[in-house]
Enzyme design. Structure first.
Site, PDB file in Angstrom:
ATOM      1  CG  PHE A 135       0.210  -5.910   4.431  1.00  0.00           C
ATOM      2  CD1 PHE A 135      -0.528  -4.991   5.298  1.00  0.00           C
ATOM      3  CD2 PHE A 135      -0.895  -6.888   3.858  1.00  0.00           C
ATOM      4  CE1 PHE A 135      -1.957  -5.175   5.793  1.00  0.00           C
ATOM      5  CE2 PHE A 135      -2.160  -7.158   4.274  1.00  0.00           C
ATOM      6  CZ  PHE A 135      -2.592  -6.302   5.302  1.00  0.00           C
ATOM      7  CB  THR A 175      -0.350  -7.764   8.491  1.00  0.00           C
ATOM      8  OG1 THR A 175      -0.442  -8.530   9.648  1.00  0.00           O
ATOM      9  CG2 THR A 175      -0.326  -8.924   7.282  1.00  0.00           C
ATOM     10  CB  CYS A 198      -1.036  -0.152   1.274  1.00  0.00           C
ATOM     11  SG  CYS A 198      -1.808  -1.566   1.271  1.00  0.00           S
ATOM     12  CB  THR A 244      -6.996  -1.481  10.236  1.00  0.00           C
ATOM     13  OG1 THR A 244      -5.786  -0.817  10.182  1.00  0.00           O
ATOM     14  CG2 THR A 244      -7.161  -2.167   8.736  1.00  0.00           C
ATOM     15  N   PRO A 245      -8.577  -1.563  12.992  1.00  0.00           N
ATOM     16  CG  PRO A 245      -9.958  -3.114  13.966  1.00  0.00           C
ATOM     17  CD  PRO A 245      -9.596  -2.678  12.564  1.00  0.00           C
ATOM     18  CB  ALA A 246      -4.094  -3.321  14.069  1.00  0.00           C
TER      19      ALA A 246
END
Lengths: 80, 415
Positions: free
Chosen positions: B401, B271, B164, B308-310
Site C-alpha cells: 500500500f 491501495t 507490505c 485480491t481481485p485488483a
C-alpha cells in the site's frame, strides 16, 4: 490489613519483575537486587496506584528504593 | 558483478505454518494451509473471521516473563526468528566484531497489540494510567532495537516501513549496506502482529480481505477466478546475509546468493496497483539488472500474489512485460495461498521460502488455484502441487500500500 498490603505489594513486584514472591524480602532493593530500570519503576508505581487507589508523586516515588520502603509508604498513606 | 558479493547463511521463521524451517517449508512445499478461524479474539460483528495466526508459539519458551512483558507480539516474533536465523548461520557472535553486524527489520504497522491495550487504558482510566513502556513497545523500530540489544550488535540498525513491502525493503537495504562496506553481516527481515480487532477492522473496511469464512483453507486463492481478497496473517522471518568473503573466512555454510534488489514506486494510488503494472515491472527489471541476470535466466518467481481481485492480474501482466516469451517458461507461485499475507513480514517469509526452494530445487505450489483467471495471462502458477525444477535464479516480489514495489533476486551459489 498490614499483612494484606505486604502480600499485595510483594505479588505486584514479583509479577512485574518476573521473580517468585518468596525471593522478595523487605530489604530487596529494586535496582541492585531486581535490576529494575526507570521504566520498570514507572510501571510499578502505576501498579501500586491502581491497586491501592492512591496517587504517588514523582518525588515520593524516587524515595522508594526497597520493597520494605514501598510497603511502609503505602501503609502510611492508607493510615491517613 | 558487485565487488562485495552477498550470501544468505541463515533463515529463521515464526509463521502460521510453523515456527521452524522444517515445519514451515514442509507445509509450503506440500501446500498445507495455515488459514483458520481466528481464535485470538471474538470476531462476531466482523465480516471477516479468518486469518493466518501463529498458533504454536509460547513466548515463555524463548523469553523470561519480564522480557515478554516489555515486548509487543511483533517484537517477540522478531527476536525469536532472529535467534533461529543466527543459530542456523553458525555465527559465533562472541568471536565476531559486532561493530560490523547490524539489523534492518521491517514492519508495516508496528505494535498494534500495545496500541490497542493502551488506548483502552487511556479511555478507561485517563492519561496517568497508560504504560511507560507503551512507546518503546509499539514503535516500529522496536524489533530492530531489541535484536541489537539482545545480541550486542553495534552496526547500523533501523526499521523499514513500507506496508507490505517493508521486509523486502529491509533485506534490500541491508544488501546495499554490506555492498557499500558499512557492515559485513546483516540481520534482516520483517515482523508483523496485526491480527487484532483494530487491524482486522481496518483492513476489512478497506475491502481488501476475503470473506470466505466457511472454508478458511480455501480463502487465499491467488490468480484464481473466484478470489475475493487476501487473508491477514502474522509472524516474522529473519535472514542472515553477509559478505561472501566473511562467510568464507569463517567457513559458513552458504545457502544462496542474494544477488539483486530492485525498488520502485507506482506513483498511482494508495491501495490500488497501477493497472498496467508499470511500477511492479520496473522493480523486477531493476532487480535483474542489479543481479546481472537476463530475463531468460530466471526459473521461478515467488509472486506477491495476495489473492485480491485488483492485484494478481496486474502482477501477471507485469511479469509478461518484463519476461516476454520467457514468462510462459518460468514458474510463478504465491506462497500466500498457504500462509496468507504477513503484511510487513511477508517479503521476509517469502524470501526464506525462495531460499528453501532453491536448496531443494522445488517450486512450491499455489494452492486453491482451481480456475485460473484468464486475465492472469496463462502463466505456470504451479497449481495445487509443487514442481521439481532446477532453480538457478529466482525473484521474490513484494508490493505495498502506498505504491511501493520491491523485487529481490536470489541465485544458486556456485562459488
Amino acid at each position: 490489613m498490614a499483612g494484606d498490603t505486604r502480600e499485595t505489594v510483594v505479588n505486584l513486584v514479583a509479577e512485574r519483575m518476573g521473580v517468585e514472591p518468596d525471593q522478595i524480602t523487605d530489604d530487596t532493593h529494586f535496582v541492585n537486587d531486581l535490576q529494575s530500570d526507570s521504566l520498570d519503576m514507572a510501571e510499578l508505581v502505576i501498579d501500586l496506584e491502581e491497586q491501592f487507589d492512591l496517587s504517588i508523586s514523582d518525588e515520593e516515588a524516587q524515595q522508594i528504593e526497597t520493597v520494605g520502603q514501598a510497603i511502609k509508604y503505602i501503609e502510611e498513606k492508607q493510615a491517613k | 558483478m558487485h565487488p562485495r558479493r552477498v550470501v544468505v547463511t541463515g533463515a529463521g521463521v515464526v509463521s502460521p505454518v510453523g515456527c521452524s524451517k522444517e515445519t514451515a517449508w514442509a507445509a509450503v512445499r506440500d501446500g498445507r494451509s495455515g488459514i483458520r478461524t481466528i481464535t485470538a479474539f471474538d470476531t462476531s460483528g466482523f465480516d471477516v473471521h479468518i486469518a493466518g495466526e501463529v498458533r504454536d508459539f509460547d513466548p515463555l519458551d524463548h523469553l523470561s516473563k519480564r522480557e515478554m512483558s516489555r515486548l509487543d507480539r511483533f517484537v517477540q516474533f522478531a527476536v525469536v526468528a532472529a535467534d533461529q536465523a543466527i543459530t542456523e548461520s553458525g555465527l559465533d557472535l562472541e568471536a565476531e566484531d559486532r561493530r560490523r553486524i547490524g539489523a534492518f527489520i521491517g514492519t508495516g504497522i508496528g505494535g498494534l497489540h500495545e496500541i490497542e491495550a493502551q488506548h483502552a487504558r487511556l479511555l478507561q482510566s485517563g492519561p496517568h494510567r497508560t504504560s511507560p513502556l507503551m512507546i518503546p513497545k509499539l514503535m516500529t523500530n522496536a524489533a530492530a532495537g531489541q535484536v541489537t540489544m539482545r545480541k550486542g550488535l553495534m552496526g547500523p540498525s533501523m526499521s523499514v516501513s513500507s506496508a507490505c513491502a517493508s521486509a523486502s525493503h529491509a533485506i534490500g537495504e541491508a544488501l546495499k549496506c554490506i555492498r557499500y562496506g558499512t557492515a559485513d553481516v546483516m540481520v534482516c527481515g520483517g515482523a508483523e502482529a496485526a491480527v487484532t480487532p483494530m487491524g482486522l477492522s481496518g483492513v476489512q473496511q478497506s475491502k481488501a480481505l476475503s470473506t470466505r469464512n466457511d472454508d478458511p483453507p480455501a480463502a487465499s486463492r491467488p490468480f484464481d477466478l473466484n478470489r475475493d481478497g487476501f487473508v491477514m496473517a502474522e509472524g516474522a522471518a529473519i535472514l542472515i546475509i553477509e559478505c561472501l568473503e566473511h562467510a568464507r573466512q569463517r567457513g559458513a555454510e552458504i545457502l544462496v546468493e542474494l544477488a539483486g534488489y530492485g525498488a520502485s514506486s507506482d506513483a498511482y494510488h494508495v491501495t490500488l496497483p497501477d493497472p498496467e503494472g508499470r511500477g511492479a515491472a520496473l522493480a523486477m527489471a531493476h532487480a535483474l539488472e542489479d543481479a546481472g541476470l537476463g530475463p531468460q535466466d530466471v526459473d521461478y518467481i515467488n509472486a506477491h500474489g495476495t489473492s485480491t481481485p485488483a492485484g494478481d492480474d496486474v502482477e501477471a501482466k507485469a511479469i509478461c512485460a518484463v519476461f516476454g516469451d520467457h514468462a510462459h517458461k518460468l514458474a510463478v507461485s504465491s506462497s500466500k495461498s498457504v500462509f496468507g499475507h504477513l503484511l510487513g513480514a511477508s517479503g521476509a517469509l517469502e524470501s526464506a521460502v525462495c531460499v528453501w526452494a532453491m536448496l531443494d530445487d522445488v517450486c512450491p505450489p499455489t494452492i486453491n488455484l482451481d480456475d485460473p483467471d484468464p486475465e492472469c495471462c496463462g502463466l505456470n502458477f504451479v497449481p495445487h502441487q509443487a514442481q521439481q525444477r532446477r532453480l538457478n535464479a529466482v525473484l521474490c516480489n513484494s508490493f505495498g500500500f502506498g505504491g511501493h514495489n520491491v523485487s529481490l533476486a536470489l541465485r544458486k551459489f556456485a562459488g
